[in-house]
Design an enzyme around this catalytic site. Sequence first.
Site, PDB file in Angstrom:
ATOM      1  N   ASP A 186       0.862  -1.171   0.000  1.00  0.00           N
ATOM      2  CA  ASP A 186       0.000   0.000   0.000  1.00  0.00           C
ATOM      3  C   ASP A 186       0.911   1.237   0.000  1.00  0.00           C
ATOM      4  O   ASP A 186       2.117   1.135   0.272  1.00  0.00           O
ATOM      5  CB  ASP A 186      -0.879  -0.044   1.245  1.00  0.00           C
ATOM      6  CG  ASP A 186      -1.749   1.183   1.406  1.00  0.00           C
ATOM      7  OD1 ASP A 186      -2.291   1.655   0.404  1.00  0.00           O
ATOM      8  OD2 ASP A 186      -1.848   1.681   2.541  1.00  0.00           O
ATOM      9  N   ASP A 188      -0.329   5.109   0.901  1.00  0.00           N
ATOM     10  CA  ASP A 188      -0.635   6.077   1.959  1.00  0.00           C
ATOM     11  C   ASP A 188      -0.553   5.426   3.336  1.00  0.00           C
ATOM     12  O   ASP A 188      -1.146   4.364   3.577  1.00  0.00           O
ATOM     13  CB  ASP A 188      -2.033   6.652   1.750  1.00  0.00           C
ATOM     14  CG  ASP A 188      -2.132   7.536   0.516  1.00  0.00           C
ATOM     15  OD1 ASP A 188      -1.290   7.376  -0.376  1.00  0.00           O
ATOM     16  OD2 ASP A 188      -3.044   8.371   0.461  1.00  0.00           O
ATOM     17  N   LYS A 319      -7.258  -4.155  -5.244  1.00  0.00           N
ATOM     18  CA  LYS A 319      -5.887  -4.372  -4.770  1.00  0.00           C
ATOM     19  C   LYS A 319      -5.526  -5.852  -4.814  1.00  0.00           C
ATOM     20  O   LYS A 319      -4.422  -6.228  -5.232  1.00  0.00           O
ATOM     21  CB  LYS A 319      -5.740  -3.827  -3.350  1.00  0.00           C
ATOM     22  CG  LYS A 319      -5.711  -2.316  -3.263  1.00  0.00           C
ATOM     23  CD  LYS A 319      -5.354  -1.861  -1.857  1.00  0.00           C
ATOM     24  CE  LYS A 319      -5.099  -0.365  -1.815  1.00  0.00           C
ATOM     25  NZ  LYS A 319      -4.550   0.073  -0.512  1.00  0.00           N
TER      26      LYS A 319
END
Length: 411
Positions: A186, A188, A319
């Site tokens: 990921d 952020d 994702k």
Amino acid sequence: MTTASGSENVPTLLVTLTGDDRPGVTSALFDTVAPTGAVVLDLEQVVVRGQLTLAALLAPQGDAAALRGVVDAVGERLGLSVSVVEGHGDSRRRPTGRAAVVVLGAPLRAEAVAAVSRSVADHGANIDRIRRLSRYPVTTLELDVSGADLPALRRELSLVAAQQRVDIAVAATGLARRGRRLVVMDVDSTLIQDEVIELLAEHAGRGAEVAAVTERAMAGELDFAQSLHARVATLAGLEASVLDEVREAVRLTPGARTLVRTLKRLGFTVALVSGGFLEIVQPIADELGIDHARANRLEVVDGRLTGRVLGDVVDRQGKAQALREFAAAAGLPLARTVAIGDGANDLDMLGVAGLGIAFNAKPVVREQADTSVTVPYLDAVLHLLGITREEIEEADDADGAPTPAPAVDHG
């Protein structure tokens, strides 16, 4: 002549030397033993704070008493304590159910080590070896365990991790722990310290409002796609040049550069998947030499953001699908993939990966991931893969890469 066949009828001597370490101890022992013709069946050596323990399993060729005599003599000459135990046969074959148990703490307290070792023993498994992987900015130990039921041991040690406030990873050893992998992260609050949508919203004067929505979405309280559309709508009318300003403002997580640099040295494929924006993510990927990047795209018309995203939203299902596609492109099974994330949007990806790591994550993510990292250094992930701090620094030195100082930004 006796050979190292492992026959249970072969007489053996287990020789253990302990004391102050110095160069030449091992050679002195075997130079002295060599004329006796003894066969070496097993050998292990460890040095902790200058204290040596050297254990050799030897099969005498002829008079065992003579071999004992030369061993005692070399110990006396070197000022080392000597223990000699008679036996038969090679070292006992270790049981199946091999696992690497990695324990990471800052600091790592004796109480935590006691709890981990007690849990392994209560499980009916045995700790065969222990080695230190790092001493700063976190202390990491790797326990080589045999006789374990991996899923059950992982569940039991997850409770210990929560109680003792340490990070614990349980992984299969052997070939499963070696070779090329895909690592998907990921962005952020994982690769970077910021939430990009919040940085953009601050330029629109809506920072606090958007931050509150982001927090609820990452905790799994809101549908991610709906929350994303609502947050992006607050950006309508911003000049597209604000994207350049935000790119300059984002801060890599301490250890991010070290993590990616080391993974690439190992030949791993590295990818980023983000519910954020490719306009920010792709330049970061390019700078770090990351292989793949997938994220949402912001619509821009006449040099201004419209408040809309283009195409399908990269949500938790997106994702996970990206991870599958990256693995297929690299020719790797899902078992050889690692996923790292912090929010509810990462849960599907963490579940699909062979190893899912929650990095400074929300409680709902820590509860469902295979393991957690709760220290603020992203390169601590390397220790969960069995890589030592010394190996990282030696590779940096060889390449002339900057080596960060202890307990500071590990970028």
